[in-house]
Motif scaffolding. Structure first.
Motif, short mmCIF file in Angstrom:
data_model
loop_
_atom_site.label_atom_id
_atom_site.label_comp_id
_atom_site.label_asym_id
_atom_site.label_seq_id
_atom_site.Cartn_x
_atom_site.Cartn_y
_atom_site.Cartn_z
N UNK A 97 -46.11 -14.77 55.61
CA UNK A 97 -47.17 -13.83 56.00
C UNK A 97 -46.74 -13.06 57.23
N UNK A 98 -47.16 -11.84 57.31
CA UNK A 98 -46.78 -11.00 58.45
C UNK A 98 -46.94 -9.54 58.10
N UNK A 99 -45.85 -8.79 58.21
CA UNK A 99 -45.91 -7.38 57.84
C UNK A 99 -44.97 -6.54 58.66
N UNK A 100 -45.16 -5.23 58.59
CA UNK A 100 -44.35 -4.31 59.37
C UNK A 100 -44.55 -4.59 60.86
N UNK A 101 -43.44 -4.62 61.59
CA UNK A 101 -43.44 -4.98 63.01
C UNK A 101 -43.01 -3.78 63.85
N UNK A 102 -43.82 -3.46 64.84
CA UNK A 102 -43.47 -2.41 65.81
C UNK A 102 -44.09 -2.76 67.15
N UNK A 103 -43.26 -2.87 68.18
CA UNK A 103 -43.73 -3.23 69.52
C UNK A 103 -43.66 -2.07 70.50
N UNK A 104 -42.78 -1.11 70.25
CA UNK A 104 -42.64 0.04 71.15
C UNK A 104 -43.70 1.09 70.83
N UNK A 105 -44.40 1.56 71.84
CA UNK A 105 -45.57 2.43 71.62
C UNK A 105 -45.22 3.67 70.80
N UNK A 106 -44.05 4.24 71.02
CA UNK A 106 -43.69 5.46 70.29
C UNK A 106 -43.48 5.20 68.80
N UNK A 122 -47.37 4.61 65.59
CA UNK A 122 -47.92 5.49 64.55
C UNK A 122 -46.95 5.65 63.37
N UNK A 123 -45.65 5.86 63.59
CA UNK A 123 -44.74 5.89 62.44
C UNK A 123 -44.79 4.60 61.62
N UNK A 124 -44.94 3.46 62.30
CA UNK A 124 -45.01 2.18 61.58
C UNK A 124 -46.29 2.09 60.76
N UNK A 125 -47.40 2.56 61.35
CA UNK A 125 -48.66 2.54 60.59
C UNK A 125 -48.57 3.45 59.37
N UNK A 128 -46.63 1.70 56.77
CA UNK A 128 -47.46 0.67 56.14
C UNK A 128 -48.44 1.30 55.16
N UNK A 129 -49.05 2.41 55.54
CA UNK A 129 -49.99 3.09 54.65
C UNK A 129 -49.30 3.52 53.35
N UNK A 130 -48.12 4.08 53.47
CA UNK A 130 -47.40 4.54 52.28
C UNK A 130 -47.06 3.37 51.36
N UNK A 131 -46.61 2.26 51.96
CA UNK A 131 -46.24 1.10 51.16
C UNK A 131 -47.44 0.50 50.44
N UNK A 132 -48.53 0.28 51.18
CA UNK A 132 -49.69 -0.35 50.56
C UNK A 132 -50.38 0.59 49.58
N UNK A 180 -38.05 0.41 64.33
CA UNK A 180 -37.60 0.77 65.67
C UNK A 180 -36.11 1.01 65.67
N UNK A 181 -35.60 1.44 66.80
CA UNK A 181 -34.18 1.76 66.90
C UNK A 181 -33.31 0.52 67.07
N UNK A 182 -33.91 -0.62 67.40
CA UNK A 182 -33.14 -1.83 67.67
C UNK A 182 -33.82 -3.02 66.99
N UNK A 183 -33.58 -3.16 65.68
CA UNK A 183 -34.21 -4.24 64.92
C UNK A 183 -33.84 -5.62 65.44
N UNK A 184 -32.57 -5.89 65.78
CA UNK A 184 -32.24 -7.21 66.31
C UNK A 184 -33.03 -7.55 67.59
#
Length: 343
Positions: free
Chosen positions: A221-230, A233-236, A239-243, A328-332
């Motif tokens: 369980x989980x989902x798309x992960x984004x911690x950097x503020x910039x 919105x791209x992550x959301x 997620x919208x496109x995928x779902x 994000x630019x740095x997945x690791x």
């Protein structure tokens, strides 16, 4: 809690593998390799077995209908040998569009087929002679084929006779069977707030028949992960496109398992609207019609405090494998940060 990710469909599987290697160094525990009507999953899983050292490598998923049960067992045993005992066999029914439209095989009896495939795989890994009668009849019965078939057992001695089997289950009967027989469950769009209400009865019915030898059912369980503020919105939007694709486009009106789950999670009117938009070609409108609170609850997008709260909610709902798709630019770096929070 373990940390897993999905290897995305790509025209460049070598680059995908290199990305997994970098995430393994950052703390990733499991990589799931998808198979739809893209490149096959097994080739990339074998390549990952050679390129990685520690992570588990799971098929996420191998469709039931595209291989014989014994070939599925042979494939999992081969991958387990190549990886040094790190393979996971992820199974699922896929859907009629792919199975009938791409493979040309009738989509029927998914729950019964899954049950029999699990049984046959475990018999193969125990090196038993396969003599099975059911949906699958092995060997072919008298009067079919040449009549020369006889029960056989695997030539090789598998590294493990208990390779983990995970099932992607959505419907109640399939989930009940998963809770009874499988090592793990691959759900879709886990909302901790509705987990027990939507899936609890089927899980409990399966657990009542579960062998203690299997141990607790593992759950992602989980989902798309984004911690950097910039990137929020791209992550959301991703997620919208995928779902929207799954809820709106994976199937037809009246025959879309993902849409049904979305309805049961409390979004009956929205499910119809998303599907109507998507099937009528209005994909952007379908994505926009997904409620903001749904996107927030099925993703890990936002500041650290919010994401930690979502992880805690998932753990409280029984999730054992936090599943993330970093944006994000740095997945690791994202993997490393989340790994610190769940250790």
């Amino acid at each position: 809690m373990k940390l897993s990710t999905q290897v995305q469909y790509s025209d460049d599987p070598i680059s995908s593998a290199e990305a997994v290697v970098a995430m393994e160094r950052a703390g990733l525990d499991v990589a799931w390799v998808a198979e739809a009507y893209s490149y096959d999953a097994v080739s990339l899983m074998g390549f990952l077995a050679a390129k990685t050292e520690r992570i588990e490598i799971g098929s996420g998923i191998l469709p039931l209908y595209s291989r014989t049960p014994t070939l599925t067992a042979m494939t999992a045993a081969g991958l387990d040998a190549l990886s040094g005992g790190r393979a996971i066999l992820g199974l699922g029914a896929s859907g009629p569009q792919v199975i009938e439209g791409f493979h040309g095989v009738p989509y029927d009896k998914p729950v019964g087929r899954t049950r029999e495939i699990i049984d046959i795989c475990r018999q193969v890994w125990r090196r038993e002679k396969i003599d099975h009668q059911g949906i699958y009849t092995i060997p072919l019965p008298e009067g079919q084929g040449t009549g020369l078939g006889k029960p056989l057992k695997l030539i090789n001695h598998p590294r493990r006779a208990d390779i983990p089997i995970w099932v992607a289950a959505l419907g109640d009967k399939n989930l009940e069977m998963t809770a009874e027989l499988a090592d793990g469950w691959l759900p879709h769009a886990v909302m901790p707030e509705t987990m027990n209400e939507v899936f609890g009865p089927a899980l409990e019915a399966g657990f009542a028949k579960r062998s203690p030898e299997l141990g607790p059912l593992q759950i992602t369980g989980g989902g798309i992960l984004a911690l950097d503020e910039e990137m929020w919105e791209p992550a959301r939007q991703a997620a919208r496109a995928m779902y929207a694709l799954y809820i709106g486009g994976m199937g037809a009106r009246g025959k879309n398992f993902y849409n049904t789950v979305f309805q049961r999670q409390g979004y009956e009117a929205e499910a119809k609207l998303v599907q109507d938009h998507y099937l009528d070609g209005r994909k952007d409108e379908a994505a926009a019609a997904l409620p903001a609170d749904f996107i927030d609850k099925v993703t890990l997008i936002g500041p650290a405090g919010h994401v930690k709260e979502r992880i805690a909610a998932l753990a409280g709902a029984g999730v054992t494998h936090l599943h993330v798709n970093p944006v994000g630019s740095d997945a690791p770096k994202l993997i490393s940060q989340v790994k610190e929070w769940i250790v």
